[in-house]
Structures are given as structure tokens and as C-alpha cells.
Design a protein around this motif. Sequence first.
Motif, mmCIF file in Angstrom:
data_model
loop_
_atom_site.group_PDB
_atom_site.id
_atom_site.type_symbol
_atom_site.label_atom_id
_atom_site.label_comp_id
_atom_site.label_asym_id
_atom_site.label_seq_id
_atom_site.Cartn_x
_atom_site.Cartn_y
_atom_site.Cartn_z
ATOM 1 N N TRP A 295 0.821 -1.204 0.000
ATOM 2 C CA TRP A 295 0.000 0.000 0.000
ATOM 3 C C TRP A 295 0.864 1.268 0.000
ATOM 4 O O TRP A 295 0.564 2.226 -0.719
ATOM 5 C CB TRP A 295 -0.930 0.029 1.209
ATOM 6 C CG TRP A 295 -1.648 1.335 1.315
ATOM 7 C CD1 TRP A 295 -1.374 2.378 2.163
ATOM 8 C CD2 TRP A 295 -2.743 1.788 0.507
ATOM 9 N NE1 TRP A 295 -2.224 3.424 1.955
ATOM 10 C CE2 TRP A 295 -3.074 3.089 0.932
ATOM 11 C CE3 TRP A 295 -3.473 1.203 -0.526
ATOM 12 C CZ2 TRP A 295 -4.108 3.822 0.348
ATOM 13 C CZ3 TRP A 295 -4.505 1.929 -1.110
ATOM 14 C CH2 TRP A 295 -4.809 3.220 -0.673
ATOM 15 N N THR A 296 1.915 1.292 0.791
ATOM 16 C CA THR A 296 2.757 2.483 0.879
ATOM 17 C C THR A 296 3.379 2.820 -0.462
ATOM 18 O O THR A 296 3.438 3.992 -0.860
ATOM 19 C CB THR A 296 3.846 2.299 1.946
ATOM 20 O OG1 THR A 296 3.223 2.226 3.243
ATOM 21 C CG2 THR A 296 4.835 3.450 1.952
ATOM 22 N N ARG A 297 3.839 1.819 -1.191
ATOM 23 C CA ARG A 297 4.415 2.084 -2.521
ATOM 24 C C ARG A 297 3.387 2.755 -3.423
ATOM 25 O O ARG A 297 3.684 3.734 -4.117
ATOM 26 C CB ARG A 297 4.893 0.767 -3.158
ATOM 27 C CG ARG A 297 6.185 0.219 -2.586
ATOM 28 C CD ARG A 297 6.744 -0.871 -3.484
ATOM 29 N NE ARG A 297 5.838 -2.002 -3.639
ATOM 30 C CZ ARG A 297 5.824 -3.066 -2.844
ATOM 31 N NH1 ARG A 297 6.682 -3.137 -1.819
ATOM 32 N NH2 ARG A 297 4.982 -4.061 -3.055
ATOM 33 N N GLN A 298 2.188 2.223 -3.426
ATOM 34 C CA GLN A 298 1.146 2.766 -4.293
ATOM 35 C C GLN A 298 0.698 4.143 -3.825
ATOM 36 O O GLN A 298 0.565 5.084 -4.624
ATOM 37 C CB GLN A 298 -0.053 1.825 -4.302
ATOM 38 C CG GLN A 298 -1.280 2.387 -5.026
ATOM 39 C CD GLN A 298 -2.458 1.437 -4.964
ATOM 40 O OE1 GLN A 298 -2.394 0.347 -5.513
ATOM 41 N NE2 GLN A 298 -3.528 1.841 -4.293
ATOM 42 N N ASN B 160 11.559 6.850 2.721
ATOM 43 C CA ASN B 160 10.672 5.838 3.280
ATOM 44 C C ASN B 160 11.441 4.552 3.511
ATOM 45 O O ASN B 160 12.284 4.173 2.694
ATOM 46 C CB ASN B 160 9.504 5.602 2.307
ATOM 47 C CG ASN B 160 8.421 4.744 2.914
ATOM 48 O OD1 ASN B 160 8.520 3.542 2.899
ATOM 49 N ND2 ASN B 160 7.384 5.379 3.443
ATOM 50 N N VAL B 161 11.180 3.886 4.629
ATOM 51 C CA VAL B 161 11.812 2.598 4.903
ATOM 52 C C VAL B 161 10.735 1.578 5.240
ATOM 53 O O VAL B 161 9.692 1.927 5.805
ATOM 54 C CB VAL B 161 12.824 2.677 6.071
ATOM 55 C CG1 VAL B 161 13.971 3.616 5.720
ATOM 56 C CG2 VAL B 161 12.146 3.112 7.358
ATOM 57 N N PHE C 9 17.995 8.908 9.182
ATOM 58 C CA PHE C 9 17.265 9.488 8.053
ATOM 59 C C PHE C 9 17.931 10.798 7.646
ATOM 60 O O PHE C 9 18.406 11.544 8.503
ATOM 61 C CB PHE C 9 15.804 9.788 8.425
ATOM 62 C CG PHE C 9 14.936 8.581 8.583
ATOM 63 C CD1 PHE C 9 14.086 8.184 7.559
ATOM 64 C CD2 PHE C 9 14.940 7.848 9.761
ATOM 65 C CE1 PHE C 9 13.258 7.081 7.706
ATOM 66 C CE2 PHE C 9 14.124 6.743 9.916
ATOM 67 C CZ PHE C 9 13.287 6.348 8.886
ATOM 68 N N PRO C 10 17.916 11.121 6.355
ATOM 69 C CA PRO C 10 18.401 12.431 5.948
ATOM 70 C C PRO C 10 17.384 13.524 6.264
ATOM 71 O O PRO C 10 16.183 13.271 6.286
ATOM 72 C CB PRO C 10 18.576 12.282 4.432
ATOM 73 C CG PRO C 10 17.578 11.230 4.046
ATOM 74 C CD PRO C 10 17.494 10.288 5.209
ATOM 75 N N LYS D 152 10.308 10.009 6.463
ATOM 76 C CA LYS D 152 10.463 11.461 6.557
ATOM 77 C C LYS D 152 9.484 12.024 5.526
ATOM 78 O O LYS D 152 9.420 11.538 4.395
ATOM 79 C CB LYS D 152 11.897 11.900 6.231
ATOM 80 C CG LYS D 152 12.919 11.563 7.293
ATOM 81 C CD LYS D 152 12.619 12.220 8.644
ATOM 82 C CE LYS D 152 12.833 13.717 8.687
ATOM 83 N NZ LYS D 152 14.215 14.170 8.561
ATOM 84 N N VAL D 153 8.733 13.031 5.922
ATOM 85 C CA VAL D 153 7.639 13.497 5.075
ATOM 86 C C VAL D 153 7.870 14.928 4.599
ATOM 87 O O VAL D 153 8.604 15.710 5.204
ATOM 88 C CB VAL D 153 6.283 13.358 5.796
ATOM 89 C CG1 VAL D 153 5.977 11.888 6.057
ATOM 90 C CG2 VAL D 153 6.264 14.148 7.108
#
Length: 464
Positions: free
Chosen positions: A61-64, A75-76, A98-99, A131-132
Motif C-alpha cells: 500500500w505504501t508504494r502505491q 521511506n523505509v 534518516f536524511p 520522513k515526510v
Amino acid sequence: MPEHSSPADAITAYAEQAGWTTAQSAAALPETLALPLRERITLRATGELDAATWREQEARWTRQADARYRACTHNVPLGARAQPVRVGVKDTVDVAGFPTGLGLRSHRHHARTSTPAIAGLPADLSAVTAKVTTTELNIGVGSGCLNPYVPHIDPGGSSTGTAVSVAAHICDIALGTDVLGSVRWPAGQCGTVGLRMTHHCSLLDGVFPLSPPMDALGWVTRSAADLAYLWPLLGLDRIGEQTAPAPGAYRVGVVTDIDGPEGTCGPEMRGALRTAQHLLESAGHALTDVRIDALWRMRGPAWELCARQAWDSYQLWQHWVSTELHETTRTALEVGAKVGDDRYAWILEQLAQCRRTVDDAFSADGVDVWLLPLDPAAPPDVSAADARTSTIPSPQDADYDRRVAYTPIASFAGLPALTMPVARDGRGAPLCIQLVGRRGGEQLLIALAAELENVVGDLGFRPS
């Protein structure tokens, strides 16, 4: 490598390999992710939802979803523990491993430690998975995100990805920063719940500063019920100096300053406010009209303070961070350059005076919280938002009184504030109210919001 007879064949083959989808072809939200958060956590704890199933459905779901809504900068996947609560963190907040990009196109640094609010999360229940996205330095226009619930409505900023990742079911709770509404606006415009915490300097280590006296942490969840559940579960009730609310009915002060010539509230937002008033009264809470004249008049100066401090900071960090800024970011910084030293000193004096006396304002009126709309007008369409040249209003702007809005009230006073939708307009856009509490009053705001949400009912927000 297959041969293609035309560009159409080649691009179709690439799209299939890339997993590109449209709104019409996208798969439905998996049942595992659609479950109420409390239920998913229980199923993971009992083992009824096994780690492999949860990881596989979540990753797919996250990929889509991220391809469609563009909420994440990094994203990890879930690790071996497959924790049930996925946490997103704004790209101006440091997380070890995370960067941090600060919303800039050509910058990143790698922090050695996480900001305290993230470092203290329980590792057995939660994991930072993303990270968003944010706008440039918190002040640029546009993020590239798509509003999951109402795609034609601007998702807001600067903590855009904080709200979009939650609305898109990529994250279950996300941390942003709220200076003058930077969490509350995207949360409200995306149909989610956003809480600005009480201003505490000690909580801001590892957070890129925009206006240190007004910077505050902010959290977004899909519902007030989720926020109420996660707040003690993740130990968020121990952040800062929070006060547990007394049980029973609360006294709500309805801010009537919105009726004045400056920042006059539009009919749709007045309707949302009336809805909230009616429901709170029906639930047994006492409502009374209040005025906050002195603080109300500081909404514009709050923007000036933010602009001036952003400009002063820019003179320093530009020597460390060499990158080309978007035109809208430069325009916002230039607003601060026009705030003179005498004006700046006066605003800081007013802020100090306000924070010494703001508790007295609640006590004098005998109220626990203030109630008012999130904004003077309903959320803008994407096209209207894209036409802006700066996120920071200038006193010379024709619509200045409307643009300074209502969110600076809590920011200037250093108070916690929560926004939540209570209705939708004819375009389907969320219409949100705002609850503002005393210092340390986060838990009271959450409890009142959860109660209000229960009677508002389901407004039908789903990823489109």
C-alpha cells in the motif's frame, strides 16, 4: 530487452514495470490498514495479525499511496518487529538514520541523534517509517503533495507531508512543526486532526528553527479517537509539562472577535462554528461568548515576528547551506527584511507581556478552552493556492486582514491548539474548528475533540 514498435508501446511497458496507477486503477485500501488503529494494535499484540502479513500489505500500500500522494521524502519498510504504529516525521526535524532536507531541492544532512519527542517513542509499538514532505524552509509555496481525501483542495503547509501521509494511510501519526498554523492548516485541509503543542524550547532540539518563540511540535492523526488512544500509549502525555484534565463538563469560550471588521469570518466557517457549538452544548458543556481583543490584535504582528526572525536566521544559515531558493521562499524572507528594529523590539515586548497574562484571560472569563473556526474561509482550491507569491502576508497585501487568519492566536501566546473537521462544504472540503487551551492543556483538548468527533460522526473522508 523487448523491442517496442512505438513510443506508446515503450512508455506503456515502462509504466507497467514502474507500477504506475491512476485513481481508477489503484487498488483499494487493504483491510489491515483500514482497521481502526486500536484494533490493529490489539491484533498485532495477540499475534492474530502476523508480522509477515502486516509487512507485506503495508509495503504494497505504501508504494502505491506514496506514488500517488507524494507525501514522503524518504521511506523505509517495517523491520523485523513489524511494529503496528507507523510514524512520519517532517523533513525539518532530525531523526537518526534518516536524511534531513529542510524542504530544499539540493540539501541534505544526516543527524546523529533524533529530536527528543521521537527518541522517546516506545520501540516495541512504533517505528519511524518515513520522513515526510515540507515546503522550502517552512515558508515556500507548494509541496508537490496531493490531498488524499479531496484532491482538488490545496493540502496546505508547511507540514504538508505530515497531514498527507496520515490521510493516505502511509503513517498512523506524524510529527510536524507549527509556527503560525503549519500543522493545523494541512491537518484541517486534509480532513485530519492536528494538535499544536504548548511552546517549550526544550522540545525543539533537532528542529530547524523558523521563529524560536513560536515554534512548537505538532502531531496529526486520522481522528481524534486515534490521537486520544495514542497519546498515553506512545508516552506523548509525558512530553513538556502537561496537566491531566479533570473529568466532567468543560467551560468553552466562543471567541467573538471574528465578528469584527478585521478577519471577518465567512458564512461556511460560521456554519461550522455553530455546528460545534450546538453539539458541545448538547453534550452538557457550558458555552459563553468571550473577547480576546489584545491578543487578537497581535495576529498580524505575529506574522511580522516570524518573517523578521526567518530573515535574521537566513543571514546566518546561508553560509552553511548553499542552495538556490524558490522565488516564493525569497519573497517570504523579504517580508521580514522590511520589519525594522524598533517594530521588532515592540513585538517581542508584546509577546512577553501576553505570555505573562494569558492565563488570566481564561480565568477572568471562567473558561477552560477557546473555540473558534480554524480560518476565516473554507480551504482554497489548488489553483487559488498556486497563485500565491508568498506564504507570509505583508501589511501591503489587499487581503491582509483575511490572510493573517486565526491560527496566530495560539502561536503568539505559546498555547496548545487543536483543529478538527466538523462538516464539509459543497466541494467536499473539510470545514474545521479550532480549540485553544491553557499552557499544558493538550490532554483536555484531545478529550474534548474526541467527544465532539463522536457526535459529529463519520464525515466520509477516504483516500480517493
